[in-house]
Design a protein around this motif. Structure first.
Motif, PDB file in Angstrom:
ATOM      1  N   CYS A   3      46.839  44.669  44.876  1.00  0.00           N
ATOM      2  CA  CYS A   3      45.983  43.555  44.482  1.00  0.00           C
ATOM      3  C   CYS A   3      44.855  44.084  43.609  1.00  0.00           C
ATOM      4  O   CYS A   3      44.478  45.261  43.702  1.00  0.00           O
ATOM      5  CB  CYS A   3      45.410  42.856  45.719  1.00  0.00           C
ATOM      6  N   PHE A   4      44.296  43.202  42.769  1.00  0.00           N
ATOM      7  CA  PHE A   4      43.217  43.618  41.878  1.00  0.00           C
ATOM      8  C   PHE A   4      41.938  43.902  42.647  1.00  0.00           C
ATOM      9  O   PHE A   4      41.207  44.848  42.349  1.00  0.00           O
ATOM     10  CB  PHE A   4      42.972  42.538  40.819  1.00  0.00           C
ATOM     11  N   SER A   5      41.645  43.074  43.662  1.00  0.00           N
ATOM     12  CA  SER A   5      40.410  43.235  44.418  1.00  0.00           C
ATOM     13  C   SER A   5      40.619  42.802  45.851  1.00  0.00           C
ATOM     14  O   SER A   5      41.560  42.079  46.181  1.00  0.00           O
ATOM     15  CB  SER A   5      39.272  42.417  43.790  1.00  0.00           C
ATOM     16  N   TYR A   6      39.696  43.215  46.720  1.00  0.00           N
ATOM     17  CA  TYR A   6      39.756  42.837  48.128  1.00  0.00           C
ATOM     18  C   TYR A   6      39.542  41.333  48.290  1.00  0.00           C
ATOM     19  O   TYR A   6      40.163  40.695  49.148  1.00  0.00           O
ATOM     20  CB  TYR A   6      38.690  43.614  48.899  1.00  0.00           C
ATOM     21  N   GLU A   7      38.681  40.756  47.473  1.00  0.00           N
ATOM     22  CA  GLU A   7      38.434  39.324  47.535  1.00  0.00           C
ATOM     23  C   GLU A   7      39.710  38.536  47.220  1.00  0.00           C
ATOM     24  O   GLU A   7      40.028  37.552  47.901  1.00  0.00           O
ATOM     25  CB  GLU A   7      37.319  38.930  46.561  1.00  0.00           C
ATOM     26  N   ASN A  64      52.890  39.867  47.660  1.00  0.00           N
ATOM     27  CA  ASN A  64      54.152  40.591  47.516  1.00  0.00           C
ATOM     28  C   ASN A  64      53.924  41.951  46.872  1.00  0.00           C
ATOM     29  O   ASN A  64      52.800  42.298  46.507  1.00  0.00           O
ATOM     30  CB  ASN A  64      55.163  39.778  46.694  1.00  0.00           C
ATOM     31  N   CYS A  65      54.994  42.709  46.754  1.00  0.00           N
ATOM     32  CA  CYS A  65      54.937  44.049  46.164  1.00  0.00           C
ATOM     33  C   CYS A  65      55.879  44.140  44.972  1.00  0.00           C
ATOM     34  O   CYS A  65      56.624  45.119  44.812  1.00  0.00           O
ATOM     35  CB  CYS A  65      55.281  45.101  47.217  1.00  0.00           C
ATOM     36  N   ASP A  66      55.857  43.115  44.127  1.00  0.00           N
ATOM     37  CA  ASP A  66      56.753  43.085  42.971  1.00  0.00           C
ATOM     38  C   ASP A  66      56.533  44.266  42.034  1.00  0.00           C
ATOM     39  O   ASP A  66      57.469  44.732  41.381  1.00  0.00           O
ATOM     40  CB  ASP A  66      56.567  41.775  42.199  1.00  0.00           C
ATOM     41  N   VAL A  67      55.270  44.757  41.957  1.00  0.00           N
ATOM     42  CA  VAL A  67      54.994  45.893  41.077  1.00  0.00           C
ATOM     43  C   VAL A  67      55.771  47.123  41.517  1.00  0.00           C
ATOM     44  O   VAL A  67      56.056  48.012  40.709  1.00  0.00           O
ATOM     45  CB  VAL A  67      53.472  46.189  41.046  1.00  0.00           C
ATOM     46  N   ILE A 126      60.244  53.436  42.556  1.00  0.00           N
ATOM     47  CA  ILE A 126      60.290  53.166  41.119  1.00  0.00           C
ATOM     48  C   ILE A 126      59.802  54.376  40.338  1.00  0.00           C
ATOM     49  O   ILE A 126      59.062  55.214  40.848  1.00  0.00           O
ATOM     50  CB  ILE A 126      59.451  51.930  40.746  1.00  0.00           C
ATOM     51  N   SER A 127      60.221  54.448  39.097  1.00  0.00           N
ATOM     52  CA  SER A 127      59.791  55.535  38.205  1.00  0.00           C
ATOM     53  C   SER A 127      59.583  54.942  36.804  1.00  0.00           C
ATOM     54  O   SER A 127      60.406  54.137  36.332  1.00  0.00           O
ATOM     55  CB  SER A 127      60.844  56.636  38.175  1.00  0.00           C
ATOM     56  N   GLN A 140      46.812  52.586  41.457  1.00  0.00           N
ATOM     57  CA  GLN A 140      47.171  51.275  41.982  1.00  0.00           C
ATOM     58  C   GLN A 140      46.439  51.019  43.298  1.00  0.00           C
ATOM     59  O   GLN A 140      46.619  51.751  44.266  1.00  0.00           O
ATOM     60  CB  GLN A 140      48.686  51.180  42.209  1.00  0.00           C
ATOM     61  N   LYS A 141      45.621  49.994  43.325  1.00  0.00           N
ATOM     62  CA  LYS A 141      44.882  49.652  44.541  1.00  0.00           C
ATOM     63  C   LYS A 141      45.789  48.899  45.504  1.00  0.00           C
ATOM     64  O   LYS A 141      46.495  47.964  45.113  1.00  0.00           O
ATOM     65  CB  LYS A 141      43.662  48.793  44.209  1.00  0.00           C
TER      66      LYS A 141
END
Length: 458
Positions: free
Chosen positions: A287-291, A300-303, A321-322, A328-329
């Motif tokens: 996620c970009f931020s905790y908020e 999800n964990c699509d990344v 993945i490679s 990555q936070k």
């Protein structure tokens, strides 16, 4: 001759004589167990050699009796428990404010040895890590240089750089990072347990841990607003409860020194040791931020192509993945005590438009416990999402209760809830959300609903 040197000499002579007489590794007997050093302020002032770095070796053959490990005095193949064919974990402690040895080192070593059959090398640099923090920071690169000399010696005996996994606590994480810099990022892995923040937050990547220091770098953040660093420093960075205040740690200005400072900072270590036991998964959500995470925007964990990273010893935290993403936070909620694992339950609430603001209390119940969450409802918003930490999985939740808790005169009296839904994040068992529709609740009259579920946790 200082007492610690006599101990080292005695240990080395014993090993040497035994190896000559018996000639085989399997029959060694050690008269003394090595331990980390302590120092006092007076000793610190009188020491001519500031660092005095030493190494302790623990394996499954000597779990409870550490062996002094020294490249000059030990013949690796004949007089040491060190096994070249096995991976090596290198533990590096951090700053020691009072000069005392870290009490957690052997516990971490035992946890590593229970999980894997490896060599565990403990770097003891208590003399150089004690008292004046600014001077300790000046020492950390020299410690890394000394460690690199040892790694070079082990390479000559057949060890591969990719077989080394450094585990650095606080300032020890940056020591590990500089070792990685010296080997041009070719060492296998660095795990940073709440890497130190003071004097490193604005540092160049050459002077602090960063993803280029090893083939894989993972970090756990638990005290980013005090003694830990707030920025990501690895390929993946786990921010527990946002990376700052940890559940169960006192934050009162009148709390004890341990409760106020050390508890948050050391939580990363305790969570990591718990994860090594493998009793439950500690899963991070990108996620970009905790908020954004708390507001249910990241589910999800699509990344990572759907496979969420987990804290622990799994290769690259389970990432397949490679190339591996950098910095990555990852966010996750934990409980206040071991094993620290918590289920992430996403609560979604949709209400009809309100004339006045309101407050509702939502309770999730299982057979043994309940979880309460209060939501403030506004007149200009109808959909609410929030992430809850719950000890039970979604399929173990027996019932939900919703209560209008607003004050009598200036809060909404009757609330129409179009729907309330619960879902687990990530959905490991691909469960459908638990939803209830068309609910009317009046002030002081709680509404509840029982779920009938078959829970298959496996």
């Amino acid at each position: 001759m200082p007492r610690e040197y006599k101990t080292i000499l005695l240990c080395v002579l014993t090993i040497y004589i035994t190896s000559l007489v018996l000639g085989v590794e399997e029959t060694q007997e050690y008269d003394e167990c090595a331990d980390l050093n302590n120092t006092t302020w007076l000793e610190y002032r009188q020491q001519r050699v500031k660092l005095q770095v030493q190494y302790l070796l623990l394996t499954r053959r000597n779990v409870d009796c550490a062996q002094m490990f020294n490249q000059e005095s030990l013949t690796i193949t004949q007089s040491s428990y060190f096994n070249i064919s096995r991976p090596t974990k290198v533990i590096i402690h951090g700053y020691r404010a009072l000069g005392n040895k870290p009490s957690w080192v052997k516990e971490l070593a035992r946890a590593l040895l229970r999980a894997q059959d490896v060599n565990v090398l403990v770097v003891d640099w208590v003399y150089g890590a004690s008292f004046a923090y600014n001077l300790v920071v000046e020492n950390y690169k020299e410690v890394a240089v000394q460690i690199s000399v040892l790694i070079n010696q082990l390479q000559k005996h057949g060890c591969k750089l990719e077989s080394f996994h450094f585990i650095g606590v606080s300032l020890g994480a940056h020591v590990a990072g500089f070792v990685g810099t010296l080997f041009e990022g070719k060492i296998g892995r660095i795990t940073a347990l709440d890497p130190a923040g003071p004097m490193f937050k604005g540092a160049d990547t050459f002077d602090r841990l960063d993803p280029s220091d090893a083939q894989f770098v993972d970090a756990i953040h638990t005290d980013a607003d005090y003694f830990g660093i707030s920025i990501p420093v690895g390929h993946v960075d786990f921010y527990l409860n946002g990376g700052k205040d940890q559940t169960g740690c006192a934050r009162s200005r009148f709390a004890s020194m341990y409760g106020y400072v050390i508890c948050d900072h050391m939580r990363a270590l305790h969570v990591y040791m718990s994860a090594l036991n493998g009793s439950c998964p500690l899963i991070g959500i990108p996620c970009f931020s905790y908020e954004d995470f708390l507001n249910g925007h990241c589910v999800n964990c699509d990344v990572f192509k759907g496979r969420c990273p987990t804290i622990g010893l799994s290769e690259k935290n389970g990432i397949t993945i490679s190339p591996i993403p950098k910095e990555q936070k990852l966010f996750l909620l934990t409980t206040s005590s071991p094993p620290f694992c918590s289920h992430h339950i996403l609560l979604e609430l949709e209400v009809s438009p309100l004339d006045k603001s309101a407050e509702v209390q939502v309770k999730l119940r299982t057979a043994n416990l309940g979880k309460e969450q209060r939501l403030r409802l506004q007149t200009d918003k109808t959909v609410y999402r929030t992430m809850l930490s719950h000890a039970a999985a979604l399929c173990e939740i027996d019932s939900i209760e919703v209560k209008n808790t607003g004050a009598r005169f200036y809060r909404q009296g009757d609330i129409h809830i179009k729907s309330v839904c619960l879902s687990e994040v990530p959905s490991l068992r691909r469960e459908e959300p638990l939803c209830v529709n068309n609910i009317h609740i009046s002030r002081g009259a709680p509404w509840s609903h029982d779920f009938v579920q078959v829970c298959d946790l496996f």
